[in-house]
Design a protein around this motif. Structure first.
Motif, PDB file in Angstrom:
ATOM      1  N   ALA A  86       2.585   1.590  -3.358  1.00 25.69           N
ATOM      2  CA  ALA A  86       1.738   1.992  -4.532  1.00 25.69           C
ATOM      3  C   ALA A  86       1.536   3.648  -4.308  1.00 25.69           C
ATOM      4  CB  ALA A  86       0.266   1.310  -4.280  1.00 25.69           C
ATOM      5  N   ASP A  87       1.527   4.235  -3.190  1.00 16.59           N
ATOM      6  CA  ASP A  87       1.290   5.753  -2.957  1.00 16.59           C
ATOM      7  C   ASP A  87       2.372   6.260  -3.384  1.00 16.59           C
ATOM      8  OD1 ASP A  87      -1.380   5.316  -2.271  1.00 16.59           O
ATOM      9  OD2 ASP A  87      -1.105   5.529  -0.036  1.00 16.59           O
ATOM     10  N   GLU A  88       3.806   5.607  -2.777  1.00 15.16           N
ATOM     11  CA  GLU A  88       4.938   6.340  -3.474  1.00 15.16           C
ATOM     12  C   GLU A  88       5.070   6.328  -5.017  1.00 15.16           C
ATOM     13  OE1 GLU A  88       5.702   8.257  -0.733  1.00 15.16           O
ATOM     14  OE2 GLU A  88       8.062   7.605  -0.988  1.00 15.16           O
ATOM     15  N   TYR A  89       4.629   5.289  -5.472  1.00 16.17           N
ATOM     16  CA  TYR A  89       4.764   4.969  -6.853  1.00 16.17           C
ATOM     17  C   TYR A  89       4.015   6.172  -7.558  1.00 16.17           C
ATOM     18  CZ  TYR A  89       4.316   3.497 -11.782  1.00 16.17           C
ATOM     19  OH  TYR A  89       4.263   3.566 -13.023  1.00 16.17           O
ATOM     20  N   ARG A  90       2.803   6.318  -7.194  1.00 15.53           N
ATOM     21  CA  ARG A  90       1.844   7.444  -7.756  1.00 15.53           C
ATOM     22  C   ARG A  90       2.810   8.557  -7.694  1.00 15.53           C
ATOM     23  NH1 ARG A  90      -3.374   5.550  -8.297  1.00 15.53           N
ATOM     24  NH2 ARG A  90      -4.281   7.984  -8.152  1.00 15.53           N
ATOM     25  N   ARG A  91       3.333   9.007  -6.558  1.00 11.90           N
ATOM     26  CA  ARG A  91       3.875  10.434  -6.659  1.00 11.90           C
ATOM     27  C   ARG A  91       5.063  10.367  -7.214  1.00 11.90           C
ATOM     28  NH1 ARG A  91       6.988  13.157  -2.077  1.00 11.90           N
ATOM     29  NH2 ARG A  91       7.751  11.246  -1.461  1.00 11.90           N
ATOM     30  N   ARG A 108      -4.201  -0.042  -7.130  1.00 16.91           N
ATOM     31  CA  ARG A 108      -4.089   1.274  -6.595  1.00 16.91           C
ATOM     32  C   ARG A 108      -3.470   1.997  -7.502  1.00 16.91           C
ATOM     33  NH1 ARG A 108      -3.570   2.398  -0.368  1.00 16.91           N
ATOM     34  NH2 ARG A 108      -4.831   0.805   0.583  1.00 16.91           N
ATOM     35  N   ALA A 109      -2.494   1.295  -8.498  1.00 17.96           N
ATOM     36  CA  ALA A 109      -1.556   2.358  -9.385  1.00 17.96           C
ATOM     37  C   ALA A 109      -1.663   1.662 -10.609  1.00 17.96           C
ATOM     38  CB  ALA A 109      -0.338   2.292  -8.873  1.00 17.96           C
ATOM     39  N   GLU A 124       0.761  -1.307  -0.030  1.00 14.57           N
ATOM     40  CA  GLU A 124       0.077   0.137   0.024  1.00 14.57           C
ATOM     41  C   GLU A 124       1.041   1.176  -0.052  1.00 14.57           C
ATOM     42  OE1 GLU A 124      -0.333  -2.535   2.019  1.00 14.57           O
ATOM     43  OE2 GLU A 124      -2.196  -3.423   1.801  1.00 14.57           O
ATOM     44  N   TYR A 125       1.990   1.182   0.541  1.00 12.66           N
ATOM     45  CA  TYR A 125       2.798   2.409   1.123  1.00 12.66           C
ATOM     46  C   TYR A 125       3.596   2.634  -0.301  1.00 12.66           C
ATOM     47  CZ  TYR A 125       6.296   5.708   2.463  1.00 12.66           C
ATOM     48  OH  TYR A 125       7.193   6.807   2.709  1.00 12.66           O
TER      49      TYR A 125
END
Ligand code: AHR
Length: 495
Positions: free
Chosen positions: A191-196, A230-231, A188-189
């Motif tokens: 995926a969020d970092e990847y998005r950014r 998520r991504a 989850e973490y």
């Protein structure tokens, strides 16, 4: 009438998917003697080189038509700071390569040297960026430094260091193994970092850069599910890493001396690649039924115990016919999944893990794995032909694997068959029937050794090399092959 236990039926007129040349890609990390000594010797070296890159290695690798090269890691990528590797070499700061032996990395091989290597090889560059310990800004600026054509400060810096035109950078990885050495993240973490991070990996000056997300290691299906959910819409590729080795921490076995049980177990593990791809792609299909996102197996191969007398963190290992069989089985698996699997990178090119080439000072040997890539290169960009294989088994105790593996492709009117015989006892006869065509004639090559432990050394560099293969007959439009044990063969069919 021939009696055969094995039958391959190839739909010669039903090919739909191209075997992407990038399935024959490579990976070179700052690890052991992979880059330094193996590829980079410096301009002042007595070893013949072009701009510091050794010419014998480039010439040998060009024989296999390497389509793409992944760099600088691996675990090293998430500790690498690209600005340390540009500018006059004497001014580049050194760092400690903490993952791989704690040796000092002088940064003499950096961005410019990597692009020069790719140009010499005729390979496309695939850079893996630092998400684990780098910043978004650092990643953004690396892409800008490489690909921006305008007058920005970073493009000017590139020019100052000798490169006027931007480079083409078609593939960019956003971190490596971020569940482990790349930052110990939860999916989850990450995926969020990847998005950014991916937001700032921009297509500049017409450079179309494919964004590649860090995917699972082996059977980590949860990672694939979370990332795709998520991504998935923000990536062009998702990676998969898998080594044909026992679980981490267990004895990996010797590279050149092994029992039949160990041999069998290695091939069984290599065949697990098929199940991994099937299961990960099934998850991907849920979120991406159009198969827009490629599954990219950007680390695969064998991994043995360290070679005695060598730095154990340098992952130098010899390479036998057993490694060649792993390579051939794996490439045949990739062909079967070539609609979703559109890049793969063997680990690692020179002197590390399942290397293509080993060097010792000015000397070089091509490994049995090298020869498989060379024999199979006709599959690159060819049309994959659907094929159904009925094969005998190779059995040890209560466990069996197929005795044969086969793959077929069509290019320029010729069909290329690649066949692997895993068993160690008797020859296997294979009948090949084409649907929609008849075999008129064939030429073949074979790779096999005096034993499965056969390998090439600096003193005997041609102990294992492809030979002409004549163990077949063409009769009434069909092909009958007789394959010796532990062998890899390719046959080109004229129809
Ligand atoms: O190829 C050696 C290492 O294996 C890589 O650095 C890492 O990504 C993987 O665990």
């Amino acid at each position: 009438m021939h009696r055969t236990a094995n039958l391959l039926v190839v739909d010669a007129d039903q090919g739909r998917t191209t075997i992407h040349r990038n399935l024959y890609g490579h990976f070179a990390e700052h690890l052991g003697r992979g880059i330094y000594e193996g590829i980079w010797v410096g301009e002042d070296s007595p070893i013949p080189n072009v701009g510091g890159i050794r010419s014998d290695v480039v010439a040998a690798l060009r024989e296999v038509r390497p389509p793409v090269l992944r760099w600088p890691g691996g675990c090293f990528a998430d500790e690498y700071h690209w600005r340390d590797g540009i500018g006059p070499r004497e001014n580049r700061p050194a760092m400690v390569n903490t993952h791989w032996g704690g040796v000092v990395e002088n940064n003499h091989f950096g961005t410019h040297e990597f692009f020069a290597l790719c140009a010499q090889l005729g390979a496309q560059p695939y850079i893996c960026g630092n998400l684990g310990s780098g910043t978004v800004r650092e990643m953004q600026e690396w892409v800008e430094y490489c690909t921006y054509a305008g007058p920005s400060p970073l493009a000017q810096l590139r020019r100052q260091h000798g490169r006027d035109e931007p480079w083409l950078l078609p593939y960019f990885g956003i971190g490596n193994e971020n569940m482990g050495c790349g930052g110990m993240m939860r999916p989850e973490y990450y995926a969020d970092e990847y998005r950014r991070y991916q937001t700032y990996v921009r297509p500049l000056s017409g450079n179309q850069v494919a964004k590649i997300a860090c995917g699972p290691n082996g059977p980590n299906y949860e990672w694939t599910d979370v990332l795709m959910r998520r991504a998935g819409d923000l990536m062009d590729g998702l990676t998969l890493h898998y080594y044909a080795m026992p679980p981490w921490g267990e004895w990996k076995g010797h590279a050149t001396t092994f029992t039949e049980d160990e041999y069998f177990e290695t091939l069984r593990r290599a065949l697990v690649m098929d199940e991994l791809i099937r299961r990960h792609r099934t998850i991907m299909d849920r979120y991406d039924p159009q198969q827009r996102v490629a599954l990219i197996v950007d680390e695969w191969g064998t991994w043995w115990e360290p070679t005695p007398g060598m730095n154990p963190d340098f992952l130098f290992q010899q390479n036998t016919m057993r490694d060649a069989l792993v390579a051939a089985l794996t490439l045949n698996i990739f062909h079967q999944h070539c609609d979703r699997v559109r890049m793969a990178n063997l680990a690692q090119t020179v002197n590390v893990l399942q290397a293509m080439i080993l060097t010792d000072g000015p000397r070089l040997v091509r490994t049995p794995t090298f020869h498989v890539f060379e024999m199979f290169k006709g599959h690159q960009d060819a049309l994959q032909l659907p094929a159904r294989l009925e094969t005998a088994n190779y059995t040890r105790g209560r466990c069996s694997i197929p005795a044969l593996s086969a793959s077929a492709s069509l290019q320029s009117g010729r069909i290329l068959l690649s066949v692997v015989h895993t068993g160690l006892e008797q020859d296997q006869r294979l009948e090949v029937r084409l649907r929609g065509a008849r075999v008129k004639s064939a030429v073949g090559r074979i790779l096999h050794g005096a034993s499965v432990m056969a390998h090439n050394t600096f003193d005997r560099p041609e102990e294992v090399k492809p030979a002409e293969f004549s163990g077949f007959q063409v009769e009434t439009g069909r092909l009958y092959l007789d394959l010796p044990p532990a062998a890899v063969a390719t046959v080109e069919l004229v129809t």
